[in-house]
Motif scaffolding. Structure first.
Motif, PDB file in Angstrom:
ATOM      1  N   TYR A 104     -12.626  95.691 -33.379  1.00 12.27           N
ATOM      2  CA  TYR A 104     -12.812  96.530 -32.207  1.00 12.27           C
ATOM      3  C   TYR A 104     -12.993  97.882 -32.837  1.00 12.27           C
ATOM      4  O   TYR A 104     -13.640  98.917 -32.005  1.00 12.27           O
ATOM      5  CB  TYR A 104     -11.442  96.495 -31.364  1.00 12.27           C
ATOM      6  N   ALA A 105     -12.513  98.500 -33.982  1.00  9.19           N
ATOM      7  CA  ALA A 105     -12.627  99.795 -34.518  1.00  9.19           C
ATOM      8  C   ALA A 105     -14.260  99.939 -34.801  1.00  9.19           C
ATOM      9  O   ALA A 105     -14.756 100.920 -34.165  1.00  9.19           O
ATOM     10  CB  ALA A 105     -11.895  99.964 -35.628  1.00  9.19           C
ATOM     11  N   TYR A 106     -15.077  98.655 -35.260  1.00 10.32           N
ATOM     12  CA  TYR A 106     -16.296  98.842 -35.345  1.00 10.32           C
ATOM     13  C   TYR A 106     -16.981  98.935 -33.838  1.00 10.32           C
ATOM     14  O   TYR A 106     -17.947  99.794 -33.625  1.00 10.32           O
ATOM     15  CB  TYR A 106     -16.735  97.840 -36.119  1.00 10.32           C
ATOM     16  N   GLN A 107     -16.640  98.264 -33.049  1.00  9.01           N
ATOM     17  CA  GLN A 107     -17.262  98.138 -31.653  1.00  9.01           C
ATOM     18  C   GLN A 107     -17.093  99.419 -30.905  1.00  9.01           C
ATOM     19  O   GLN A 107     -18.010  99.719 -30.293  1.00  9.01           O
ATOM     20  CB  GLN A 107     -16.774  96.945 -31.065  1.00  9.01           C
ATOM     21  N   THR A 115     -12.540 100.195 -49.435  1.00  8.78           N
ATOM     22  CA  THR A 115     -13.714  99.501 -49.449  1.00  8.78           C
ATOM     23  C   THR A 115     -13.860  98.647 -48.126  1.00  8.78           C
ATOM     24  O   THR A 115     -14.907  98.223 -48.035  1.00  8.78           O
ATOM     25  CB  THR A 115     -14.079  98.731 -50.600  1.00  8.78           C
ATOM     26  N   ASN A 116     -12.906  98.318 -47.435  1.00  5.87           N
ATOM     27  CA  ASN A 116     -12.797  97.697 -46.180  1.00  5.87           C
ATOM     28  C   ASN A 116     -11.641  98.064 -45.272  1.00  5.87           C
ATOM     29  O   ASN A 116     -10.534  98.699 -45.619  1.00  5.87           O
ATOM     30  CB  ASN A 116     -12.623  96.300 -46.326  1.00  5.87           C
ATOM     31  N   MET A 117     -11.836  97.958 -44.012  1.00  2.26           N
ATOM     32  CA  MET A 117     -10.987  98.405 -42.867  1.00  2.26           C
ATOM     33  C   MET A 117      -9.724  97.757 -42.773  1.00  2.26           C
ATOM     34  O   MET A 117      -8.574  98.036 -42.329  1.00  2.26           O
ATOM     35  CB  MET A 117     -11.722  98.349 -41.461  1.00  2.26           C
ATOM     36  N   PHE A 118      -9.628  96.477 -43.168  1.00  8.01           N
ATOM     37  CA  PHE A 118      -8.525  95.470 -42.979  1.00  8.01           C
ATOM     38  C   PHE A 118      -7.297  96.012 -43.862  1.00  8.01           C
ATOM     39  O   PHE A 118      -6.239  96.171 -43.560  1.00  8.01           O
ATOM     40  CB  PHE A 118      -8.861  93.943 -43.416  1.00  8.01           C
ATOM     41  N   ASP A 119      -7.932  96.307 -45.279  1.00  6.82           N
ATOM     42  CA  ASP A 119      -7.061  96.842 -46.104  1.00  6.82           C
ATOM     43  C   ASP A 119      -6.210  98.335 -45.678  1.00  6.82           C
ATOM     44  O   ASP A 119      -5.017  98.583 -45.795  1.00  6.82           O
ATOM     45  CB  ASP A 119      -7.413  97.156 -47.655  1.00  6.82           C
ATOM     46  N   ALA A 120      -7.180  99.186 -44.831  1.00  3.12           N
ATOM     47  CA  ALA A 120      -6.721 100.483 -44.356  1.00  3.12           C
ATOM     48  C   ALA A 120      -5.744 100.242 -43.266  1.00  3.12           C
ATOM     49  O   ALA A 120      -4.709 100.959 -43.154  1.00  3.12           O
ATOM     50  CB  ALA A 120      -7.947 101.180 -43.875  1.00  3.12           C
ATOM     51  N   GLN A 121      -6.027  99.288 -42.425  1.00  2.14           N
ATOM     52  CA  GLN A 121      -5.015  98.978 -41.270  1.00  2.14           C
ATOM     53  C   GLN A 121      -3.859  98.540 -41.722  1.00  2.14           C
ATOM     54  O   GLN A 121      -2.758  98.936 -41.276  1.00  2.14           O
ATOM     55  CB  GLN A 121      -5.581  98.107 -40.423  1.00  2.14           C
ATOM     56  N   VAL A 122      -3.570  97.587 -42.681  1.00  2.00           N
ATOM     57  CA  VAL A 122      -2.527  96.913 -43.289  1.00  2.00           C
ATOM     58  C   VAL A 122      -1.561  98.006 -44.180  1.00  2.00           C
ATOM     59  O   VAL A 122      -0.450  98.177 -43.854  1.00  2.00           O
ATOM     60  CB  VAL A 122      -2.810  95.962 -44.411  1.00  2.00           C
ATOM     61  N   ASP A 123      -2.521  99.130 -44.782  1.00  2.00           N
ATOM     62  CA  ASP A 123      -1.765 100.140 -45.514  1.00  2.00           C
ATOM     63  C   ASP A 123      -1.279 101.002 -44.344  1.00  2.00           C
ATOM     64  O   ASP A 123      -0.278 101.773 -44.586  1.00  2.00           O
ATOM     65  CB  ASP A 123      -2.396 100.595 -46.301  1.00  2.00           C
ATOM     66  N   SER A 124      -1.718 101.377 -43.385  1.00  2.00           N
ATOM     67  CA  SER A 124      -1.427 102.305 -42.257  1.00  2.00           C
ATOM     68  C   SER A 124       0.149 101.770 -41.818  1.00  2.00           C
ATOM     69  O   SER A 124       0.942 102.639 -41.589  1.00  2.00           O
ATOM     70  CB  SER A 124      -2.093 102.393 -41.080  1.00  2.00           C
ATOM     71  N   ILE A 125       0.280 100.320 -41.618  1.00  2.00           N
ATOM     72  CA  ILE A 125       1.452  99.767 -41.120  1.00  2.00           C
ATOM     73  C   ILE A 125       2.432 100.119 -42.386  1.00  2.00           C
ATOM     74  O   ILE A 125       3.730 100.436 -42.106  1.00  2.00           O
ATOM     75  CB  ILE A 125       1.386  98.326 -40.938  1.00  2.00           C
ATOM     76  N   PHE A 126       2.015  99.683 -43.274  1.00  2.00           N
ATOM     77  CA  PHE A 126       2.903 100.036 -44.697  1.00  2.00           C
ATOM     78  C   PHE A 126       3.369 101.480 -44.776  1.00  2.00           C
ATOM     79  O   PHE A 126       4.625 101.556 -44.953  1.00  2.00           O
ATOM     80  CB  PHE A 126       2.246  99.590 -45.977  1.00  2.00           C
ATOM     81  N   LEU A 164     -20.487  98.892 -40.223  1.00  2.00           N
ATOM     82  CA  LEU A 164     -20.354  97.161 -40.231  1.00  2.00           C
ATOM     83  C   LEU A 164     -20.068  96.710 -41.589  1.00  2.00           C
ATOM     84  O   LEU A 164     -19.075  95.895 -41.892  1.00  2.00           O
ATOM     85  CB  LEU A 164     -21.848  96.480 -39.785  1.00  2.00           C
ATOM     86  N   ASN A 165     -20.522  97.296 -42.817  1.00  2.00           N
ATOM     87  CA  ASN A 165     -20.137  96.686 -43.899  1.00  2.00           C
ATOM     88  C   ASN A 165     -18.643  96.982 -44.478  1.00  2.00           C
ATOM     89  O   ASN A 165     -18.140  96.099 -44.990  1.00  2.00           O
ATOM     90  CB  ASN A 165     -21.045  97.531 -45.123  1.00  2.00           C
ATOM     91  N   GLN A 207     -19.483 101.816 -48.742  1.00  2.00           N
ATOM     92  CA  GLN A 207     -19.423 102.810 -49.493  1.00  2.00           C
ATOM     93  C   GLN A 207     -17.946 103.248 -49.822  1.00  2.00           C
ATOM     94  O   GLN A 207     -17.529 104.045 -50.672  1.00  2.00           O
ATOM     95  CB  GLN A 207     -20.248 104.089 -49.066  1.00  2.00           C
ATOM     96  N   GLY A 208     -17.282 102.652 -48.870  1.00  2.00           N
ATOM     97  CA  GLY A 208     -15.626 102.943 -48.966  1.00  2.00           C
ATOM     98  C   GLY A 208     -15.446 104.344 -48.322  1.00  2.00           C
ATOM     99  O   GLY A 208     -16.196 105.285 -48.178  1.00  2.00           O
ATOM    100  N   VAL A 209     -13.837 104.465 -48.194  1.00  2.00           N
ATOM    101  CA  VAL A 209     -13.413 105.783 -47.646  1.00  2.00           C
ATOM    102  C   VAL A 209     -12.208 106.069 -48.448  1.00  2.00           C
ATOM    103  O   VAL A 209     -11.323 105.603 -48.831  1.00  2.00           O
ATOM    104  CB  VAL A 209     -12.941 105.436 -45.894  1.00  2.00           C
TER     105      VAL A 209
END
Length: 495
Positions: free
Chosen positions: A203-206, A236-247, A214-215, A224-226
């Motif tokens: 959903y974040a991408y869409q 390097t991926n949005m999943f990790d970023a979202q998990v860490d935002s919760i953490f 998309l990468n 390229q990472g953020v």
């Protein structure tokens, strides 16, 4: 006495194996908002055929619960939002529900979790004040049945429970939810239950393809990472970023010890004309990379190596779900049980995103340090590889063959590649928070040799000696994890 010591030693090592080799769990969500799905008995057989061990359902449908009896599949069941009022008002309602919907089928059906409410902040009817009272009543009912230590109680949330999720270190819960959130978090800590959240990078991408690549959404090694400007951590991926935002949001409220469980995530296999990212290939890529990420215990940049349990949404396409086209097309299978795409649930295979083919081993690839990250990020990654990553870094010590050139990037490259090859040469094993990159050029030089999969196979080809009566046999899969702790065993008097 010698036999006792051998038995004690074997028991100790078994416990270590259990601790170090469990890994994160990957399950599937079995939604049933459709009028063309196979019977629960057929679904249970399909799940077993796919070697899926963990299933989430959204209610306590008796036919479904009965179908999973004696399958060894662990079942997560749910109390729908529509039942929260009755569950929160009267204990007798919950006692009756447990007596009729759970106890007759337990433990033949391995029910391990009960979710009380689902994404309550997204509900059109405000039921948030009912959740914690309902959870307490469910706990009381389980205590009467003696099951409160065997079945875990929690509630699921959407990422919308946060007021801010980027950068991850600034993750914060929406203050308007404080009235129910703090008591819930206290309940979870007291009962050693996880904080459950549903995460959807799709959903974040869409919704913002110009800002989210998309990468990045698909775990692609070409992402390229953020960089989080507050911590310097590279995502390097949005999943990790979202998990860490919760953490970080939990940490801000002093609940940093709570385990996070992902109760929904996935990628749609089909969408409307404007949903260009919703394809079977992208769904396969996302879920394959996700499983590998979980099985490898890659963790997140904020918590590297942390195991995390994940449930993929969803088992089937569901034709009665409202909304845009993609809402009905998240399934791994069509209602006729034909696979829309295949997944390797072991996480050991690797999908080459550039070709779409399955590969195993390194196929002539190595992992080296990136020149596009800070020295701090590189040093942190090197420290992790030679520490918790359990890499033998003796070759980059003074007077050893890979010490020269004495540079951070050279030493990190050697350590990264050792970890990468020993972990199966997957792209996730070369992430290092964005500090590692894959290459097809052999980095070996002079007397410094960089391993590849073939060299690892050759060096490990000599069979181990047969165990003697006083030397317990150990599973080979996790033996390397035990080596660092053997001195502790000896010092403790086991030998």
């Amino acid at each position: 006495m010698a036999r006792w010591r051998a038995a004690a030693f074997a028991a100790f090592l078994f416990l270590l194996l259990a601790v170090h080799c469990r890994g994160g769990k990957t399950g599937i969500c079995y939604g049933r908002n459709a009028d063309d799905l196979p019977s629960p008995d057929k679904v249970a057989r399909l799940v077993q055929q796919q070697s899926i061990k963990y299933v989430r359902i959204y209610d306590t449908n008796i036919d479904v619960i009965r179908a999973f009896a004696n399958t060894s599949v662990e079942l997560m069941v749910g109390v729908p939002n529509a039942d929260l009022l009755a569950f929160s008002q009267y204990q007798s309602n919950v006692d009756t529900w447990l007596k009729n919907s759970v106890l007759p089928y337990y433990p033949a059906t391995a029910i391990t979790h009960i979710t009380v409410g689902a994404e309550i902040t997204e509900s059109p009817v405000n039921v948030s004040a009912l959740v914690v009272p309902a959870m307490r009543n469910v706990l009381a009912a389980l205590k009467k049945a003696g099951l409160h230590k065997k079945i875990t109680i929690s509630s699921t949330h959407s990422l919308g429970i946060l007021s801010r999720s980027f950068p991850p270190s600034a993750g914060a819960f929406n203050s308007s939810y404080a009235h129910f959130l703090k008591p819930m978090l206290e309940f979870l800590v007291e009962n050693q239950a996880p904080f459950m959240v549903d995460l959807y990078p799709y959903y974040a991408y869409q919704n913002s393809p110009s800002n989210v690549s998309l990468n990045y959404a698909l775990f692609s090694p070409q992402s390229q990472g953020v960089i989080d400007p507050n911590t310097g951590l590279v995502y390097t991926n949005m999943f990790d970023a979202q998990v860490d935002s919760i953490f970080f949001a939990l940490m801000a409220l002093n609940f940093k010890t709570l385990k996070i469980m992902i109760t929904e995530t996935g990628w749609p296999n089909k969408g409307a004309a404007k949903e260009t990212g919703a394809t079977p290939d992208n769904a396969q890529t996302y879920n394959t990379n996700l499983i590998r990420h979980v099985v490898n215990d890659s963790g997140t940049p904020a918590k590297p190596g942390e195991e995390i349990d994940v449930y993929i949404f969803s088992l089937f396409n569901e034709n009665r779900k409202p909304g845009i086209e993609s809402e009905r097309n998240w399934g791994l299978f069509s209602p006729d049980q034909s696979a829309i795409y295949s997944l390797d649930w072991t996480g050991r295979g690797n999908v080459d995103i550039m070709t779409g083919g399955n590969i195993t081993g390194s196929n002539g690839t190595w992992c080296v340090a990136s020149t596009n990250v800070s020295e701090t990020a590189l040093q942190n990654a090197l420290n992790w590889a030679c520490g918790p990553g359990d890499v033998d870094c003796s070759a980059i010590q003074p007077s050893q063959p890979c010490y020269q050139p004495d540079t951070l990037i050279s030493h990190a490259s050697y350590a990264f590649n050792m970890y990468y090859q020993k972990k199966g040469a997957t792209d996730v094993a070369c992430s290092f928070g964005g500090a590692g990159v894959r290459t097809t050029k052999d980095p070996s030089y002079d007397a410094c040799f960089y391993l590849d999969s073939e060299k690892i196979i050759n060096t490990n080809s000599t069979p181990p000696p047969a165990p003697s009566a006083s030397s317990p046999s150990l599973p080979g899969l996790c033996f390397t994890l035990l080596l660092p702790v053997l001195p502790i065993v000896i010092a403790s008097g086991f030998l």
